[in-house]
Enzyme design. Sequence first.
Site, PDB file in Angstrom:
ATOM      1  CB  THR A 127      34.592  48.370  44.207  1.00  0.00           C
ATOM      2  OG1 THR A 127      34.728  47.608  43.001  1.00  0.00           O
ATOM      3  CG2 THR A 127      33.486  47.759  45.058  1.00  0.00           C
ATOM      4  CB  CYS A 128      38.730  51.567  43.253  1.00  0.00           C
ATOM      5  SG  CYS A 128      38.138  53.087  43.987  1.00  0.00           S
ATOM      6  CG  ASP A 129      38.501  44.953  41.106  1.00  0.00           C
ATOM      7  OD1 ASP A 129      38.778  44.937  39.889  1.00  0.00           O
ATOM      8  OD2 ASP A 129      38.729  44.003  41.868  1.00  0.00           O
ATOM      9  CB  SER A 130      39.128  47.647  36.150  1.00  0.00           C
ATOM     10  OG  SER A 130      40.130  46.683  36.319  1.00  0.00           O
ATOM     11  CG  ASN A 181      37.003  49.811  47.165  1.00  0.00           C
ATOM     12  OD1 ASN A 181      37.017  49.999  45.958  1.00  0.00           O
ATOM     13  ND2 ASN A 181      37.921  50.317  47.947  1.00  0.00           N
TER      14      ASN A 181
END
Length: 387
Positions: A332-335, A372
Amino acid sequence: MRDYSQTQPRIWPQIWPNEIDHLQHVRPEAPVLYFAPEKLADTARRFAQGFDGMTTYAVKANPERAVLDTLVAAGVTGFDVASPAEIALVRDVAPGAALHYNNPVRSPAEIAAGVAAGVASWSVDGLSELAKLIEQVPQGTEVAVRLALPVSGAAYDFGSKFGEAPEGAARLLRAVAKAGFTPAMTFHPGTQCADPAAWARYIETCADIAEATGVRLARLNVGGGFPAATGPHVPPLEAVFDAIHSARDAAFGPDAPRLVCEPGRAMVAGAFSLATRVKAKRECGSLFLNDGIYGLLAEVPLMGLPGRVRVVAPDGSLRDGAPMGRVLYGPTCDSLDRLPQPVDLPGDVEEGDYLIFDGIGAYSTATATGFNGYGAYDLVTIRQPAP
Ligand SMILES: *Cc1c(COP(=O)(O)O)cnc(C)c1O
């Protein structure tokens, strides 16, 4: 809102010999969760043979239909349920199974659903919750008082949310008996509890409370919390059983209550492994996988890795280069979507390889999200995990 279209697994109609055989032939793009029913049935047999009492299964650890079916086929006749939805699920799979409703906080509507489904045993950890049971639950039904002690040894503490300290538990036990319920006691030493002495301390305290109140316990539920075999420091289940039996004999003597246990994690963890594919290898050596902490690896930040990690090339060969610590990111684009610690992996891992995480059966499918647009996975049945 959970997006079920993302998280419903595709189910293959076939049983594969092992994970590597499947990876090599299918080269799946999506993450694959491998289920070995024979391993689950083996664990169920270890409880049936080693634990001197009734083994129920805590449904929340993994409510997959295939898990419940396998346990029923292996002889499990009781389930620990925590909600009307879990009650309905178990009733569907095993209409005759005993339901133990051991989430101690319930709304009146939830209690009504439990009564309608014929729940055999309820737990309680406060007088106000007991008052709600008295309103609806027939007299004579088993009600277990949940005790909480400040014990250590678990991966994380369950006593901070549920359970009464000994004095309150004693008051509650008297009230349970006075209300005409069948009195019992219960506790949960905390999940992945690697210290058998934690069970002994709980059992001794339950015996003290029973003696002090003059209430004879019909049953003693020693909870879940049994440790899954995640590494060499973890005692085998049989060591925990021995500690429980010795503590029962010493604390209660010949007139001991019958025992119940409700394993979740230890029953199911080892029966599943997860293959994730390496989407990218960065110059710094970190890897991007097609599953992460919003998917089936949700528990890793809290619990650490649940077992070994193997790296398999697309042709089915095992990578065996010198180990190197690598940061692992989810898709996903979540860090936040990375494993908290670098993981030692063979140095020759490449993009397109598969990482197989063992021991992933507990609290994985149950909490995976479709965040996501990721989270879809295939569920593949295998005969045995590859060595
Ligand atoms: C979660 C839970 C279990 C199962 O715990 P594990 O640590 O997975 O064995 C058992 N009983 C109750 C009441 C629970 O809430």
